[in-house]
Design a protein around this motif. Sequence first.
Motif, short mmCIF file in Angstrom:
data_model
loop_
_atom_site.label_atom_id
_atom_site.label_comp_id
_atom_site.label_asym_id
_atom_site.label_seq_id
_atom_site.Cartn_x
_atom_site.Cartn_y
_atom_site.Cartn_z
N GLU A 177 0.84 -1.20 0.00
CA GLU A 177 0.00 0.00 0.00
C GLU A 177 0.88 1.24 0.00
O GLU A 177 0.57 2.24 -0.66
N LEU A 178 1.97 1.17 0.75
CA LEU A 178 3.01 2.19 0.74
C LEU A 178 4.27 1.58 0.15
O LEU A 178 4.49 0.37 0.25
N ASP A 179 5.09 2.42 -0.45
CA ASP A 179 6.39 1.96 -0.94
C ASP A 179 7.35 1.96 0.25
O ASP A 179 7.92 3.00 0.60
N VAL A 180 7.51 0.82 0.90
CA VAL A 180 8.29 0.72 2.13
C VAL A 180 9.76 0.49 1.80
O VAL A 180 10.09 -0.34 0.95
N GLU A 181 10.61 1.23 2.48
CA GLU A 181 12.06 1.10 2.31
C GLU A 181 12.50 -0.32 2.62
O GLU A 181 12.29 -0.82 3.73
N SER A 182 13.10 -0.99 1.65
CA SER A 182 13.50 -2.39 1.84
C SER A 182 14.80 -2.52 2.63
O SER A 182 15.04 -3.54 3.28
N ASP A 183 15.65 -1.50 2.58
CA ASP A 183 16.92 -1.54 3.29
C ASP A 183 16.74 -0.94 4.67
O ASP A 183 16.63 0.27 4.84
N LYS A 184 16.68 -1.81 5.67
CA LYS A 184 16.39 -1.36 7.03
C LYS A 184 17.51 -0.51 7.62
O LYS A 184 17.35 0.06 8.71
N GLU A 185 18.62 -0.41 6.93
CA GLU A 185 19.68 0.51 7.34
C GLU A 185 19.14 1.94 7.36
O GLU A 185 19.65 2.78 8.10
N TYR A 186 18.12 2.19 6.57
CA TYR A 186 17.56 3.54 6.47
C TYR A 186 16.33 3.74 7.33
O TYR A 186 15.68 4.78 7.24
N TRP A 187 16.02 2.78 8.19
CA TRP A 187 14.91 2.95 9.13
C TRP A 187 15.44 3.67 10.38
O TRP A 187 15.49 3.11 11.46
N TYR A 188 15.82 4.90 10.22
CA TYR A 188 16.40 5.64 11.33
C TYR A 188 15.33 6.20 12.26
O TYR A 188 14.27 6.65 11.81
N ALA A 189 15.65 6.20 13.53
CA ALA A 189 14.73 6.75 14.53
C ALA A 189 14.74 8.28 14.48
O ALA A 189 15.79 8.89 14.30
N LEU A 190 13.58 8.87 14.63
CA LEU A 190 13.47 10.31 14.78
C LEU A 190 12.98 10.60 16.20
O LEU A 190 11.79 10.76 16.44
#
Length: 201
Positions: A177-190
């Motif tokens: 439904e969303l284009d989710v980032e596949s590389d979890k290296e970029y799942w940075y916390a804000l």
Amino acid sequence: MGLFDGVKAALGIKAEADATRAADPEDLFGMSTAYVTMYADLDFESVGEAALCFSGVDSTDFSDTVDEVADLLHAGEEETGTSFAFHSDSHGYEWVVLEDDDEEDLVTSIHFAADTFVERGYGSRLLAAVFGFERPDGDRAYWIYSFRRGAYYPFAPRNGDRDGQLEFKLESVLDGELDVESDKEYWYALWPDRAGGHPWE
């Protein structure tokens, strides 16, 4: 850990080097249906706020662009009731925070703001769009759109840490439904600057 300790790498310098494509505000419209899915499948409702983060430029033309964004949002405020405010954080980044109980209005307003930056040649200054959600039990989750990567990723803070299980659940439900980032290296916390705050506070 401060809000932008990781964001400079995730949404700024590193992501600029690893950017997959130019910023495309049209991607933001995917959040319109995601709000429905978040509630129907996961019991998360909108917190009534969303925010656009960007890095400023010390130039008259950029200041004029920010003024144009403000004028556009002000016109929208009169029509839809979506209120907005600009502020700078302690790291020198800029935010425009939108408030409205209507999720469609939030998405549309953020899109208008982002699209204006792109049209004026400042798409590279856009860092992230952040959409907040909350459950009745107080649990919060966010969908963060990285303009440099052209993808969304989930962020679920919990008592100063991250709820990885919830983040993976969000990914499994919304991927497609969303284009989710596949590389979890970029799942940075804000992380917010204050306890209990939203990332844009």
